[in-house]
Scaffold this motif. Sequence first.
Motif: not given
Length: 477
Positions: A318-335
């Motif tokens: 998330e730091k210093g990027v422009s746009g929405l990195d779809f890997r954040t929801t594809a690679y990780f889940t919150s429990v």
Amino acid sequence: MTYKNIFIKTLLAACLTITATSCESYLDITPDGQVKRDELLATNEGVEDALYGVYAKLRSNSLYGQELYFSSLEIMSQTLYCYGNQGITALGQYDYKNTSVKTIFASVWSEMYNNISNVNSVLNAPLVESASEYPATIYKGEALALRAMMHFDLMRLYAQQITAAPNADGIPYATEFSLKAPDFESLADNYTHVIADLTEAERLLQDEGKYENSTSFMSDRQIHLNLHAVRALLARVYLTKGDTDKALEYAEKVIATSGRQLKTKTEVINDVAGVLSKKECLFGIYYSGFYTLVSPKLQQTVSYSSLDLRDDFMEMYEKGVSGLDFRTTAYFTSVDLGGTAKYRLSKLTDIYDLQNNSSARPAELIQGINMIRLPEMYYIAAECLLTKDYDRAVEYYNAVVTNRGLDPISGDGEQSLTQSLINAERYKEMIGEGQTFFNMKRQNLTIASYDNSVTYRPEDGIYVVPIPDAEIENREY
């Protein structure tokens, strides 16, 4: 386990008959009785069965089923940790004298050389050794590539980085199915052997496209070390060796001719979740039981066993990027963990098994472990071009990030492409796939601990795993 013990174990187990008619059948190998090695390897069917056995052994816990994929190597890159587990803590602190850590790497050594003996058995068989036409040329090409790949990863673990230590000692390079243990040799000679095996494999496999899908063995080429995977391995080897011209040549060849494509941002979800990427996988290991290993380690939160993500991992996305990195929801889940949200690395967890609905998995999806994916070739190309053709380097870098949902960089000013930026992008894409530690070693980087409390330095010996005691002691007699 010493080399002599490995050979005896291999000889006793050699040539179990395997009925293998598709990618589905060879993963559930059942011994059908023992026969003499030379009889088994005298026929095409016997050689194919033996090769299926080599591929199947790659998925063992000590090899790519766990330690050399999502577990030990990711702990050593400080991506994952397990608070309170003394063995994992020792591994994360590079305490190679710890009994638990020594056991892991003794097993890696013995299991890999055991499988190298298996593949040498195939290569030494007359039908394969004298291969001059299809299908024997395919068998020999795959076997040579397997031998090179396994030795290369042993080199990356147990030897120094060659660009930092050109005269370093290497490992034994085993080329015979023999009771005599091969001598240790220089790391430079190791590289010569690896490149020779892969180059010959490339030559032997150059016409494989003519025969694709003609037999069961020639189907599902993703689960074989096929021509494009061999070229990708050559790109990886040359980059590690420091030959950026050859690394670029092979990376671009794979990008241009493999027929693989970068998946788009909307295709990222579940793309490698226990299955081989439909678009991007160049080579993977078929493994229907991968979920059983991954789930308790990565998906669940079992005390003193499950692996947690480093504290600041999400900042990297998330730091210093422009746009929405779809890997954040594809690679990780919150429990939910006692009222506290905790992220899990769910990238590798088969969604169909997780939902107890494996029957709904599309038939075209192959369960298993992604060993080499197309994005790596883009990172290699970008890195090799960084000081040679900057604009092309930016193009290769942008090709991946835009397909993950991020905006392209301009390449100018604050948006300049750097090695650090390529490293960060490579890390985000390949997290959990066992390549980050090797990438850090190749560049002789310092490594920040998972909680950023300690900085580990290359000069502290973090990058070279000691040769197992038993191997050294055996050679003193």
